[in-house]
Design an enzyme around this catalytic site. Sequence first.
Site, short mmCIF file in Angstrom:
data_model
loop_
_atom_site.label_atom_id
_atom_site.label_comp_id
_atom_site.label_asym_id
_atom_site.label_seq_id
_atom_site.Cartn_x
_atom_site.Cartn_y
_atom_site.Cartn_z
N SER A 58 12.62 -1.42 9.29
CA SER A 58 11.85 -2.62 8.95
C SER A 58 12.81 -3.80 8.72
O SER A 58 12.41 -4.96 8.79
CB SER A 58 11.01 -2.38 7.69
OG SER A 58 11.80 -1.80 6.68
N GLU A 195 1.76 6.45 7.41
CA GLU A 195 1.64 4.99 7.38
C GLU A 195 0.31 4.53 7.98
O GLU A 195 -0.06 4.93 9.10
CB GLU A 195 2.80 4.34 8.16
CG GLU A 195 2.70 2.81 8.16
CD GLU A 195 3.96 2.09 8.60
OE1 GLU A 195 4.99 2.73 8.82
OE2 GLU A 195 3.89 0.84 8.69
O1 KIV Z 1 11.30 1.03 8.27
C1 KIV Z 1 10.59 1.17 7.26
O2 KIV Z 1 10.67 0.40 6.29
C2 KIV Z 1 9.63 2.26 7.24
C3 KIV Z 1 8.65 2.30 6.12
C4 KIV Z 1 7.57 1.32 6.36
C5 KIV Z 1 8.13 3.67 5.88
O3 KIV Z 1 9.63 3.08 8.11
#
Ligand code: KIV
Length: 290
Positions: A58, A195
Amino acid sequence: MSDKPARYASWTSGKLALPELQELKRRSEKIVMVTAYDAPSARLADAAGVDLILVGDSSGMVVHGRESTVPVTLEEILFMTQWVTRGAKRPIVVADMPFGSYETSNEQAIGNAVRLVKEGGADAVKLERGGTSVARAKAIVDAGIPVMGHVGLTPQTATVLGGFKAQGRTAGRAQELIRDALELQAAGCFAIVLEAVPSTVARAATKALAVPTIGIGAGAATDGQVLVWHDMLGYSEGHAPRFVKRYADIGDAIVDALGRYAEDVRSGAFPEEQHTYAMPAEELKAFERR
Ligand code: KIV
């Protein structure tokens, strides 16, 4: 030696032991996970008592300003994992395996997971989806590295899923999702992220799985929750997804602080005497003479 925090079963003065997560599930105590991408944030998450830190891809969106997580590279996750593991002592640090770092073969997956652990200092890795990822997860676990699974909305393959939207909303898809989660568990995953799935599906998955589920946009029945740092602290651009609860307005606080700084610089109110260095009087005289 520091005291054992009451919520943990085993005595632990340093790194949280992985079996603690299973124990928390057994005792119906919620597991707390948050993303972090640098040392100071990891230190703060540790100080706040979170159980797990995810060095998530993310970061590609909330830190690096990209449109998706797809372009994130292994080197980027590796760097951030090094920073995070310097800041976090007790929480288990999970490094995300970015898109393209595990799909090709089990050898590729093992090689890159080893780098995240050996060079990055991660305690575990996370990869997305069921299907071919199940064999990759098993290969990495067999190589001695703990793996976290991730099903439901899997941002790396959001295009295939039709965009960033909730998953498992039909009986068939819900069943497939739980089957994927069970396969990842059978492959040896120690926990599964769910998710953006209906809470009813997350509840059924949590009941069906022996390993803990960590939800994000999956309701309250999962064994734990994860949120993205910038979203929960009000530090991200644009609207955060509807499942995010905002616990602070750091972005506003930063704009306010920078605005006051700019005002002080422009008015001459900063720096003051206390922010500057002096010279011994005789040196100053000599300097002025020169
Ligand atoms: O990359 C991320 O932050 C994630 C979370 C949303 C679980 O995969």
